[in-house]
Design an enzyme around this catalytic site. Structure first.
Site, mmCIF file in Angstrom:
data_model
loop_
_atom_site.group_PDB
_atom_site.id
_atom_site.type_symbol
_atom_site.label_atom_id
_atom_site.label_comp_id
_atom_site.label_asym_id
_atom_site.label_seq_id
_atom_site.Cartn_x
_atom_site.Cartn_y
_atom_site.Cartn_z
ATOM 1 N N CYS A 138 13.499 11.722 5.955
ATOM 2 C CA CYS A 138 13.463 11.451 7.400
ATOM 3 C C CYS A 138 14.830 11.694 8.018
ATOM 4 O O CYS A 138 14.950 11.840 9.224
ATOM 5 C CB CYS A 138 12.935 10.057 7.691
ATOM 6 S SG CYS A 138 13.653 8.816 6.672
ATOM 7 N N GLU A 151 9.313 17.346 14.088
ATOM 8 C CA GLU A 151 9.710 17.150 12.699
ATOM 9 C C GLU A 151 8.863 18.044 11.801
ATOM 10 O O GLU A 151 7.639 17.970 11.839
ATOM 11 C CB GLU A 151 9.523 15.676 12.301
ATOM 12 C CG GLU A 151 10.114 15.361 10.950
ATOM 13 C CD GLU A 151 10.037 13.883 10.599
ATOM 14 O OE1 GLU A 151 8.987 13.265 10.866
ATOM 15 O OE2 GLU A 151 11.019 13.361 10.043
ATOM 16 N N GLY A 168 2.511 5.802 12.873
ATOM 17 C CA GLY A 168 3.263 4.658 13.399
ATOM 18 C C GLY A 168 2.719 4.185 14.736
ATOM 19 O O GLY A 168 2.587 2.989 14.998
ATOM 20 N N SER A 204 4.933 8.689 9.251
ATOM 21 C CA SER A 204 4.965 9.614 10.386
ATOM 22 C C SER A 204 4.885 8.873 11.719
ATOM 23 O O SER A 204 4.326 7.776 11.809
ATOM 24 C CB SER A 204 3.786 10.584 10.272
ATOM 25 O OG SER A 204 2.576 9.862 10.342
ATOM 26 N N GLN A 246 0.841 20.218 3.281
ATOM 27 C CA GLN A 246 2.181 20.185 3.864
ATOM 28 C C GLN A 246 2.838 21.568 3.778
ATOM 29 O O GLN A 246 3.544 21.986 4.687
ATOM 30 C CB GLN A 246 3.019 19.102 3.160
ATOM 31 C CG GLN A 246 4.401 18.881 3.734
ATOM 32 C CD GLN A 246 4.417 18.531 5.230
ATOM 33 O OE1 GLN A 246 3.409 18.101 5.792
ATOM 34 N NE2 GLN A 246 5.547 18.757 5.868
ATOM 35 N N LYS A 288 0.863 -1.184 0.000
ATOM 36 C CA LYS A 288 0.000 0.000 0.000
ATOM 37 C C LYS A 288 0.899 1.233 0.000
ATOM 38 O O LYS A 288 1.448 1.626 1.028
ATOM 39 C CB LYS A 288 -0.869 -0.027 1.255
ATOM 40 C CG LYS A 288 -2.218 0.672 1.170
ATOM 41 C CD LYS A 288 -2.236 2.091 0.676
ATOM 42 C CE LYS A 288 -2.049 3.119 1.777
ATOM 43 N NZ LYS A 288 -1.843 4.488 1.251
ATOM 44 N N GLU A 298 9.594 2.553 10.784
ATOM 45 C CA GLU A 298 10.656 3.535 10.535
ATOM 46 C C GLU A 298 9.957 4.878 10.484
ATOM 47 O O GLU A 298 9.234 5.165 9.532
ATOM 48 C CB GLU A 298 11.401 3.209 9.234
ATOM 49 C CG GLU A 298 12.836 3.728 9.248
ATOM 50 C CD GLU A 298 12.922 5.211 8.960
ATOM 51 O OE1 GLU A 298 13.146 5.990 9.909
ATOM 52 O OE2 GLU A 298 12.750 5.595 7.809
HETATM 53 P P1 ADP Z 1 3.630 11.112 5.664
HETATM 54 O O1 ADP Z 1 3.484 12.182 6.703
HETATM 55 O O2 ADP Z 1 5.017 10.758 5.286
HETATM 56 O O3 ADP Z 1 2.684 11.225 4.517
HETATM 57 P P2 ADP Z 1 1.917 9.143 6.864
HETATM 58 O O4 ADP Z 1 2.310 8.432 8.099
HETATM 59 O O5 ADP Z 1 0.757 10.039 6.899
HETATM 60 O O6 ADP Z 1 3.255 9.824 6.436
HETATM 61 O O7 ADP Z 1 1.695 8.108 5.685
HETATM 62 C C1 ADP Z 1 2.588 7.073 5.381
HETATM 63 C C2 ADP Z 1 1.806 5.912 4.815
HETATM 64 O O8 ADP Z 1 0.915 5.420 5.796
HETATM 65 C C3 ADP Z 1 0.937 6.256 3.609
HETATM 66 O O9 ADP Z 1 0.973 5.173 2.693
HETATM 67 C C4 ADP Z 1 -0.437 6.402 4.217
HETATM 68 O O10 ADP Z 1 -1.464 6.149 3.301
HETATM 69 C C5 ADP Z 1 -0.407 5.333 5.280
HETATM 70 N N1 ADP Z 1 -1.343 5.547 6.391
HETATM 71 C C6 ADP Z 1 -1.790 6.714 6.895
HETATM 72 N N2 ADP Z 1 -2.655 6.503 7.907
HETATM 73 C C7 ADP Z 1 -2.759 5.166 8.072
HETATM 74 C C8 ADP Z 1 -3.480 4.309 8.969
HETATM 75 N N3 ADP Z 1 -4.279 4.804 9.926
HETATM 76 N N4 ADP Z 1 -3.340 2.981 8.830
HETATM 77 C C9 ADP Z 1 -2.513 2.460 7.893
HETATM 78 N N5 ADP Z 1 -1.819 3.203 7.025
HETATM 79 C C10 ADP Z 1 -1.929 4.551 7.095
#
Ligand code: ADP
Length: 471
Positions: A260, A361, A209, A205, A307, A151, A226
């Site tokens: 990162c 961050e 995470g 993020s 952003q 995904k 990560e």
């Molecule tokens: P960034 O700030 O780098 O966009 P995110 O943590 O928002 O980081 O997103 C990183 C990945 O995690 C993306 O593929 C996003 O679609 C996915 N993601 C965001 N929210 C969720 C969630 N609640 N469960 C699973 N995956 C998610």
């Protein structure tokens, strides 16, 4: 949408939901038994062919990446190159030993270990390295014999699609890797929840995470995270200042600060503070900001409007906290920049560890100079955040350099080089809130994606009891 030109629609992609995700997992479960039994050298051949195809298409993929997520062409080429390197590195693992033969305490008995795949694993990736990060996860997952549901980030679906197409073209059997587009909470959430998915590998993020880790904890699912960084470059007064400034510029503004490992803090000893700050300011002000497709441009846009606004909100936070804004600090909205998400390279100074701009961050082209009096204070400042991904020191004093290697609390330390630029043959990851103890890449790249099996063979022909005194 192209972040350098919002009128340019790069593609349309499905907003997949739980039903699509269920189909993907079912396909992976079907393909898994045969893939698990495929000899590792054969898996390696497919990965090597995929690396070869990425090499052939490097320029085309780099252009596409720049258009989709904005980083300048040279950096986009570097992103593809990282995936090529990772593919070649992992492919070679197919012919290396996966386990150990271990002596037994008993006669006529042998024990050994081998790696086994986990099953169907889920890979959830961010947009900032849209081909490299998927390669760090998918290649080792495949080498270890898993089937994958992938995904990617909503902002970079096309790079993800091209990456998976390359695998299919390289001969990966249908169903071994399955791509599901869609929103984080919807498609990503369904992937985390799915009972058929035994492990999750996530880069993104810290906020997301935590959500994923909590859910995986409840489900007793393996999870490798990560997350973010609040990386720093320490500049001691005996450093080569020109070199340090050049490194700081690259680490703070490369990929518009959206790595990162970006250096969002610059911890500078007082005697060189003025020289360092003025040199950095002048370099920041001369940077050409624009579409990454233009070879003259040094810094591209920020990924999306949301952003961009977040980056600017941190400028307001910094000003309110009484940090001194040296340069930048505004959205670029002149005629040349108005149709994209461009932010001026931004440098704060007089920043102290208690400030939010020194702790959180930002993920944009904003960096904070923090003056210090001594080496000890520099180390204390460097370690003063919740994160621990990448820290660097510039010094000509070898004793100080070694002390810094030992004292800096991070998964990665650089000496006389900036915080960005990790190579795939070394473990990548961080300590503290940057992750949960896993590493990607490096010689342990398969650890995240495999289980150890211990096997005992007793060829004595009688019952032998381990750990039982016989005398
Ligand atoms: P960034 O700030 O780098 O966009 P995110 O943590 O928002 O980081 O997103 C990183 C990945 O995690 C993306 O593929 C996003 O679609 C996915 N993601 C965001 N929210 C969720 C969630 N609640 N469960 C699973 N995956 C998610």
């Amino acid at each position: 949408m192209n972040p350098a030109d919002r009128g340019d629609v790069v593609g349309r992609f499905p907003r997949s939901d739980k039903a699509d995700l269920d189909d993907a997992v079912a396909a992976a479960e079907k393909a898994y038994p045969e893939w698990r039994r495929t000899p590792p050298p054969e898996r390696g051949q497919i990965i090597l062919r995929a690396a070869g195809l990425l090499k052939q298409r490097k320029d085309e993929l780099a252009r596409l990446m720049t258009r989709e997520m904005g980083k300048v062409l040279k950096e986009a080429g570097g992103d593809v190159q990282e995936a090529i390197d990772m593919g070649e590195f992992i492919a070679g693992m197919g012919r290396r030993p996966f386990g150990e033969a271990v002596p037994s305490e008993l006669r006529d008995k042998i024990s050994f270990t081998w790696r086994e795949p986990i099953g169907v694993v889920g890979c959830i990736t961010p947009w900032n390295f849209p081909i490299a990060i998927p390669s760090w996860k998918v290649f080792p997952a495949l080498m270890a014999g898993n089937a994958v549901v992938f995904k990617p980030a909503e902002d970079t679906p096309l790079c993800a699609l091209r990456f998976v197409e390359v695998l299919a073209e390289a001969g990966l059997p249908a169903g071994v890797v399955n791509l599901v587009h869609g929103l984080g909470e919807e498609a990503g959430g369904a992937l985390v929840e799915h009972p058929g998915v035994r492990a999750i590998s996530f880069t993104g993020s810290a906020e997301v995470g935590r959500i994923i880790a909590a859910r995986c904890g409840q489900l007793l699912k393996r999870v490798a995270l990560e997350l973010g960084g609040k990386n720093a470059i320490v500049v001691m007064d005996d450093a080569d200042i020109e070199l340090a400034v050049e490194g700081a510029q690259w680490a703070a503004f490369g990929t518009s600060g959206q790595r990162c490992t970006a250096a969002s803090r610059l911890i500078v000893q007082e005697r060189v503070l003025t020289d360092f700050s003025e040199l950095l300011r002048s370099r920041a002000e001369k940077m050409r900001v624009g579409s990454g497709l233009d070879p003259e441009v040094e810094m591209g846009p920020v990924i999306n409007r949301k952003q961009l606004e977040r980056v600017h909100s941190y400028t307001e936070v910094g000003v309110a906290e009484r940090a001194k804004l040296m340069t930048g600090g505004h959205i670029l909205d002149d005629a040349a920049h108005a149709s994209g998400n461009f932010y001026a390279p931004t440098v704060f100074t007089d920043v102290t560890p208690g400030m939010r701009i020194a702790q959180e961050e930002i993920f944009g082209p904003t960096t904070a100079i923090m003056p210090v009096a001594s080496f000890e204070q520099a180390i204390e400042y460097a370690n003063s955040t919740a994160y621990g991904l990448s820290l660097a020191i510039y010094t000509r004093d070898v004793n100080r350099a070694f002390k810094a290697m030992r004292e800096l609390e991070s998964g990665i330390v650089y000496v006389n080089a900036p915080t960005i630029g990790a190579e795939i043959q070394t473990p990548f990851g961080g300590v503290k809130n940057t992750g949960n103890g896993h590493r990607e890449a490096g010689t342990g790249a398969l650890d995240e994606f495999s289980e150890w099996k211990s096997i005992y063979v007793d060829y004595s022909g009688r019952l032998q009891k381990a750990q039982i005194d016989t005398a």
